[in-house]
Design a protein around this motif. Structure first.
Motif, short mmCIF file in Angstrom:
data_model
loop_
_atom_site.label_atom_id
_atom_site.label_comp_id
_atom_site.label_asym_id
_atom_site.label_seq_id
_atom_site.Cartn_x
_atom_site.Cartn_y
_atom_site.Cartn_z
N VAL A 12 0.96 -1.20 0.07
CA VAL A 12 0.14 -0.03 0.14
C VAL A 12 0.80 1.12 0.02
O VAL A 12 1.96 1.26 0.77
CB VAL A 12 -0.97 -0.06 1.33
N THR B 128 -2.10 -1.13 -3.74
CA THR B 128 -3.23 -0.33 -3.24
C THR B 128 -2.55 1.09 -3.05
O THR B 128 -1.53 1.18 -2.47
CB THR B 128 -3.68 -0.85 -1.83
N ARG C 224 -6.29 -1.16 -6.41
CA ARG C 224 -6.98 -0.86 -5.23
C ARG C 224 -6.83 0.63 -4.60
O ARG C 224 -5.71 0.94 -4.66
CB ARG C 224 -6.95 -2.06 -4.09
#
Ligand code: SAM
Ligand code: SF4
Length: 361
Positions: free
Chosen positions: A102, A135, A156
């Motif tokens: 992420v 993400t 994402r």
């Protein structure tokens, strides 16, 4: 016993039901958490997916009243990681079988930042031969920026709505074009239209927040047909304007139990979404993340930001830090998860099952 057991047998809940569920205490709360864990097991299994969290920059143009890296906090040193630093951390995540990364940051709408994130995404794809999921959580951006990042390989996006109630949102943010609930919802809608697995969430236990607000937040997530959720307790930061209202914040133990109930209820409402057990939970209880998983969460985001930056990404006071570059701490983390009967989804993207059902992909 109250009406909680019969509410748990229902399949859809209105606002009043949700408020009642949010009030559950003791054995009734336990019953709800158990029901949520069973639902998770039945619809998405017992895997926990790891997303290596990289806080790529703390430079932010916004001034959210609750956040320690807000523009007006002059006490922190601003940084942006270099591409080489990102590359090293991503390589580490890949080698450890984390499955996804992420990239999170303050909010900057500027070409050099857009390009930097694009290059970081491309590098991640390159290093892992496309095997690491990506993400993003870099705030509100234009559709064209979201598109550029999607084309580079991100799939994402997490954009918390923070509070779905317009009046509460106003109490948490300055009133200007940059901090606008409608604009944030439109950005979320844009992400969904563009085909991202779309995530949102709220802070729990904020000053001025009522159970009705939280019930409406849950309904908002369901109506929006969200794929992933990251929600956790509000944690104070002394150098932010919201700190003035510290006496109106629920006790730590109440913020924890409210957060666990929010996770459990959301799992009952949206059985196949991805739900993260957030770092903020561990900030107020060392067992917080595990408790979140037991309440129905299936994703965690272990922080792999290089140690030299960590102290400057304090969104709130007492942000926990575990050095995952140390084998011992990583093994401890893995053992803690497995000891609860979960299996870690090593090397897996762990995409939202809900997204696959929603889009037929
Ligand atoms: N800047 C981007 C944004 O706001 O969407 C992404 C990064 S921001 C730091 C990620 C999340 O941190 C925010 O959505 C907010 O919910 C959370 N956060 C900020 N301050 C917090 C606090 N004091 N307690 C708990 N969560 C906080
Ligand atoms: Fe910036 Fe996000 Fe913090 Fe708001 S929550 S001040 S946008 S980093």
């Amino acid at each position: 016993m109250t009406m909680i057991p019969s509410l748990l047998d229902k399949n859809s809940w209105n606002k009043e039901d949700l408020i009642t569920l949010l009030k559950a205490e003791g054995p009734e709360m336990e019953m709800m958490l158990q029901r949520s864990a069973q639902t998770r097991e039945r619809y998405i299994g017992n895997k926990i997916y790891l997303r290596g969290l990289l806080e790529i920059s703390n430079i932010c143009s916004k001034n959210c009243y609750y956040c320690g890296i807000r523009y007006e906090n002059r006490k922190i040193r601003r940084y942006k990681m270099t591409l080489e630093e990102v590359e090293k951390a991503v390589r580490f995540a890949y080698e450890q079988g984390f499955g996804s990364v992420v990239f999170q940051s303050g909010e900057i709408e500027a070409q050099p930042f857009t390009e930097f994130v694009t290059r970081a995404i491309a590098k991640t794809k390159d290093i892992s031969g496309g095997r690491l999921g990506i993400t993003l959580s870099c705030g509100e951006q234009s559709d064209s920026v979201y598109r550029q990042w999607k084309e580079a390989g991100a799939h994402r996006y997490l954009l918390r709505i923070e509070a779905s109630d317009p009046d509460l949102f106003k109490k948490l943010h300055p009133t200007d074009d940059k901090h606008n609930l409608h604009r944030r919802m439109e950005a979320l809608r844009g992400l969904q239209r563009m085909g991202y697995q779309t995530g949102t969430g709220v802070m729990i236990g904020l000053p001025f927040q009522t159970l009705e607000h939280l019930a409406n937040d849950l309904l908002f997530m369901r109506e929006f047909d969200i794929d992933m959720v990251g929600m956790g307790p509000y944690v104070m930061h002394r150098d932010t304007p919201l700190f003035e209202h510290r006496h109106e914040v629920p006790l730590l133990k109440d913020r924890i139990s409210l957060s666990l109930k929010m996770i459990a209820i959301l799992r009952l409402m949206m059985k196949d979404v991805n739900i993260a057990s957030t770092t903020a939970l561990s900030a107020i209880d060392p067992m917080g993340k595990i408790m979140g998983m037991k309440a129905g969460a299936n994703v965690i985001m272990p922080n792999i930001t290089p140690a030299k930056f960590i102290g400057n990404y304090n969104l709130y006071d007492n942000k926990p830090y575990v050095d995952l570059y140390s084998n011992a701490s990583r093994l401890t983390m893995e053992k803690e998860i497995e000891n609860q009967g979960f299996k870690i989804g090593f090397d897996e993207w762990g995409d939202s099952v809900h997204y696959r059902q929603r889009t037929g992909s």
